[in-house]
Design a protein around this motif. Structure first.
Motif, mmCIF file in Angstrom:
data_model
loop_
_atom_site.group_PDB
_atom_site.id
_atom_site.type_symbol
_atom_site.label_atom_id
_atom_site.label_comp_id
_atom_site.label_asym_id
_atom_site.label_seq_id
_atom_site.Cartn_x
_atom_site.Cartn_y
_atom_site.Cartn_z
ATOM 1 N N GLY B 113 0.839 -1.194 0.000
ATOM 2 C CA GLY B 113 0.000 0.000 0.000
ATOM 3 C C GLY B 113 0.868 1.235 0.000
ATOM 4 O O GLY B 113 2.082 1.154 -0.241
ATOM 5 N N ALA B 114 0.243 2.381 0.226
ATOM 6 C CA ALA B 114 1.003 3.638 0.299
ATOM 7 C C ALA B 114 0.216 4.658 1.110
ATOM 8 O O ALA B 114 -1.018 4.590 1.196
ATOM 9 N N VAL B 115 0.964 5.583 1.697
ATOM 10 C CA VAL B 115 0.381 6.706 2.425
ATOM 11 C C VAL B 115 0.725 7.989 1.679
ATOM 12 O O VAL B 115 1.849 8.147 1.200
ATOM 13 N N GLY B 116 -0.237 8.872 1.575
ATOM 14 C CA GLY B 116 0.019 10.198 1.030
ATOM 15 C C GLY B 116 -0.481 11.236 2.011
ATOM 16 O O GLY B 116 -1.554 11.088 2.585
ATOM 17 N N ILE B 117 0.341 12.260 2.226
ATOM 18 C CA ILE B 117 -0.033 13.336 3.149
ATOM 19 C C ILE B 117 0.179 14.668 2.452
ATOM 20 O O ILE B 117 1.163 14.860 1.736
ATOM 21 N N SER B 118 -0.753 15.584 2.694
ATOM 22 C CA SER B 118 -0.679 16.920 2.116
ATOM 23 C C SER B 118 -1.227 17.935 3.109
ATOM 24 O O SER B 118 -2.262 17.687 3.745
ATOM 25 N N GLY B 119 -0.528 19.068 3.240
ATOM 26 C CA GLY B 119 -1.018 20.112 4.143
ATOM 27 C C GLY B 119 0.088 21.039 4.614
ATOM 28 O O GLY B 119 -0.097 22.237 4.734
ATOM 29 N N ASP B 120 1.268 20.456 4.907
ATOM 30 C CA ASP B 120 2.421 21.259 5.318
ATOM 31 C C ASP B 120 3.417 21.233 4.162
ATOM 32 O O ASP B 120 3.033 20.995 3.013
ATOM 33 N N THR B 121 4.691 21.509 4.403
ATOM 34 C CA THR B 121 5.672 21.354 3.326
ATOM 35 C C THR B 121 5.750 19.882 2.935
ATOM 36 O O THR B 121 5.429 18.994 3.737
ATOM 37 N N SER B 122 6.214 19.628 1.716
ATOM 38 C CA SER B 122 6.333 18.238 1.276
ATOM 39 C C SER B 122 7.257 17.451 2.197
ATOM 40 O O SER B 122 6.996 16.284 2.502
ATOM 41 N N ASP B 123 8.332 18.085 2.660
ATOM 42 C CA ASP B 123 9.248 17.397 3.564
ATOM 43 C C ASP B 123 8.550 17.006 4.867
ATOM 44 O O ASP B 123 8.713 15.883 5.361
ATOM 45 N N ASN B 124 7.795 17.929 5.422
ATOM 46 C CA ASN B 124 7.095 17.618 6.666
ATOM 47 C C ASN B 124 5.970 16.602 6.459
ATOM 48 O O ASN B 124 5.722 15.742 7.310
ATOM 49 N N ASP B 125 5.295 16.710 5.325
ATOM 50 C CA ASP B 125 4.268 15.716 4.998
ATOM 51 C C ASP B 125 4.888 14.313 5.003
ATOM 52 O O ASP B 125 4.306 13.363 5.537
ATOM 53 N N GLU B 126 6.060 14.227 4.413
ATOM 54 C CA GLU B 126 6.741 12.934 4.328
ATOM 55 C C GLU B 126 7.133 12.414 5.713
ATOM 56 O O GLU B 126 6.989 11.209 6.002
ATOM 57 N N ILE B 127 7.632 13.316 6.561
ATOM 58 C CA ILE B 127 8.012 12.914 7.924
ATOM 59 C C ILE B 127 6.821 12.322 8.672
ATOM 60 O O ILE B 127 6.932 11.277 9.344
ATOM 61 N N ALA B 128 5.682 12.961 8.526
ATOM 62 C CA ALA B 128 4.481 12.457 9.202
ATOM 63 C C ALA B 128 4.043 11.113 8.630
ATOM 64 O O ALA B 128 3.601 10.222 9.371
ATOM 65 N N ALA B 129 4.187 10.943 7.315
ATOM 66 C CA ALA B 129 3.790 9.678 6.683
ATOM 67 C C ALA B 129 4.669 8.529 7.177
ATOM 68 O O ALA B 129 4.178 7.441 7.499
ATOM 69 N N ILE B 130 5.959 8.788 7.239
ATOM 70 C CA ILE B 130 6.881 7.747 7.714
ATOM 71 C C ILE B 130 6.555 7.379 9.159
ATOM 72 O O ILE B 130 6.513 6.193 9.519
ATOM 73 N N ALA B 131 6.309 8.404 9.988
ATOM 74 C CA ALA B 131 5.985 8.125 11.392
ATOM 75 C C ALA B 131 4.718 7.276 11.507
ATOM 76 O O ALA B 131 4.642 6.356 12.332
ATOM 77 N N GLY B 132 3.733 7.586 10.686
ATOM 78 C CA GLY B 132 2.484 6.820 10.726
ATOM 79 C C GLY B 132 2.704 5.360 10.369
ATOM 80 O O GLY B 132 2.187 4.450 11.030
ATOM 81 N N ILE B 133 3.474 5.146 9.312
ATOM 82 C CA ILE B 133 3.718 3.769 8.866
ATOM 83 C C ILE B 133 4.465 2.995 9.943
ATOM 84 O O ILE B 133 4.151 1.829 10.225
ATOM 85 N N GLU B 134 5.430 3.636 10.566
ATOM 86 C CA GLU B 134 6.205 2.947 11.608
ATOM 87 C C GLU B 134 5.360 2.697 12.853
ATOM 88 O O GLU B 134 5.554 1.699 13.548
ATOM 89 N N THR B 135 4.428 3.588 13.125
ATOM 90 C CA THR B 135 3.499 3.361 14.241
ATOM 91 C C THR B 135 2.737 2.043 14.065
ATOM 92 O O THR B 135 2.433 1.348 15.035
ATOM 93 N N ALA B 136 2.440 1.725 12.825
ATOM 94 C CA ALA B 136 1.685 0.503 12.543
ATOM 95 C C ALA B 136 2.586 -0.723 12.414
ATOM 96 O O ALA B 136 2.104 -1.819 12.070
ATOM 97 N N GLY B 137 3.870 -0.553 12.691
ATOM 98 C CA GLY B 137 4.784 -1.704 12.649
ATOM 99 C C GLY B 137 5.146 -2.135 11.243
ATOM 100 O O GLY B 137 5.547 -3.283 11.033
ATOM 101 N N LEU B 138 5.028 -1.200 10.284
ATOM 102 C CA LEU B 138 5.340 -1.527 8.892
ATOM 103 C C LEU B 138 6.547 -0.706 8.436
ATOM 104 O O LEU B 138 7.022 0.169 9.152
ATOM 105 N N THR B 139 7.035 -1.005 7.232
ATOM 106 C CA THR B 139 8.246 -0.364 6.734
ATOM 107 C C THR B 139 7.910 0.710 5.703
ATOM 108 O O THR B 139 7.181 0.447 4.748
ATOM 109 N N ALA B 140 8.455 1.912 5.918
ATOM 110 C CA ALA B 140 8.220 3.038 5.016
ATOM 111 C C ALA B 140 9.313 3.110 3.964
ATOM 112 O O ALA B 140 10.489 2.932 4.267
ATOM 113 N N ASP B 141 8.903 3.400 2.708
ATOM 114 C CA ASP B 141 9.847 3.590 1.609
ATOM 115 C C ASP B 141 9.480 4.904 0.924
ATOM 116 O O ASP B 141 8.578 4.960 0.096
#
Lengths: 143, 143, 143, 143
Positions: B113-141
């Motif tokens: 699957g994939a996560v997409g986040i939009s609202g802050d800078t693209s860099d910050n959106d990405e940081i939040a997406a990675i954190a979310g994926i890791e919260t669920a015990g999965l690997t972010a790419d």
């Protein structure tokens, strides 16, 4: 800007899923839209087919776009299919004119959003949508 | 059929919002898509603008459609804009080729699957997406 | 009506996959189109992302639509992006203007179809396409 | 990522063509889609008209998008044409709501893909699709 609070949207989805579990409905997709027809929250239960996001949103969008609950929207689609076809075109193909799209009204009767559910029969989808809206302490208008 | 479990999707969104709160990010829209590019769950925080559903999904869809994280997707868009324009057309205008779309891999490395986040800078959106994926015990790419 | 024989199309795909295996390429999608730009055969290898059908067809369609191999198509896209954008619009958004789309010519030099491959680098996609066409005893024109 | 193995997809097409030959059907187009509605393999027999790729895929896509075999999809299109028109719009015009789209289920009953066939009568298209699925040792659900 969203005009519908995310915490209320999540309550609606939780309430709809609780009703669905009690009635043993098929896996559902539930969309909550704000008054401008924009998505606030969506969840698709395990096993629900992949077009449920669009189908549930399309029911809510149809209701909001004409200011009527999905039951009336569907009645119009049967009576004046050319009207519904035109509305669909004008919306950019975003509407699903069937029951299961339910307007959300506040205490003053103002439309503040809509819920659309897709996955079981249209009648059951509507029952779950009404339950979700009432769980959040709001008023459902199914048409 | 969905191939990504709803409970994991909700964990990802909760984890992304927690990270966003810690970093005081602007209001976000967060989409979780299954491996086929279909929406499993979405939430838009109060104050996020109305196109965030499409923008967050578009980042995740772009990553999934070519099997690369959004950071690489955006690099390609800079280097070969005609390629990205073509992919956008072929997808039916569904992609947003920028950082903030992050692939979700299972323990075997398979994209699930994939996560997409939009609202802050693209860099910050990405940081939040990675954190979310890791919260669920999965690997972010992120690419 | 198709003007390109299915048995030749299947030989091309088999040949392309053999070359890809020899070069250890990433998982590919391979489309074979007839001279009218219509799909004759497609195969997507395990692990190839889901937009590879459109991307591989889009390369072949781009080549056929202007009667040039994908390498020249991509050169034009870099030099005159407004031309390529216009062609894309006119085609209904069906083209991917990059290398990896290869015209198929018969012994008289007539274009009888095209192969498009997507999954590895554009250069490697093109190598596999040429190998597939030659496996079927036909002439490749990569532009 | 594809979630349906290419070797199974090719077995299905071979099996469908064998059945078609035994019944002397007209030239067919056969599409195999994964659970996310993305093409895994397609073949168009010599003499089949050029829209068979879209028509065969559209039958399979319709079945997957609502999680029902094409026979039920077509019954709904007769009973509630406004519903089917809405689903078509929401899908971006990707569905063909007629028999000949058959869900593929694994031993646990989970939908793992779909086959769509177009070229002969819808009934005969469906017969060939079922035969192909059974050739691959999988379970067909025609609705």
């Amino acid at each position: 800007m969203t005009t519908f609070p995310i915490n209320k949207a999540n309550q609606i989805i939780t309430g709809a899923f609780a009703k669905a579990a009690a009635l043993k409905l098929k896996p559902l997709g539930v969309s909550v839209l704000d008054a401008g027809g924009h998505l606030v929250a969506f969840q698709r239960q395990d096993g629900a087919s992949f077009l449920r996001p669009q189908m549930s949103s399309g029911k809510a969008y149809a209701a909001l776009s004409v200011g009527m609950g999905g039951r009336r929207v569907e009645a119009i689609a049967r009576e004046r299919p050319h009207l519904t076809a035109g509305v669909s075109d004008l919306s950019g193909g975003k509407i699903l004119p069937v029951a299961g799209g339910v307007l959300i009204r506040d205490n003053a009767g103002t439309v503040i959003g809509a819920v659309g559910i897709s996955g079981d029969t249209s009648d059951n989808d509507e029952i779950a949508a009404i339950a979700g809206i009432e769980t959040a302490g709001l008023t459902a208008d199914a048409g």
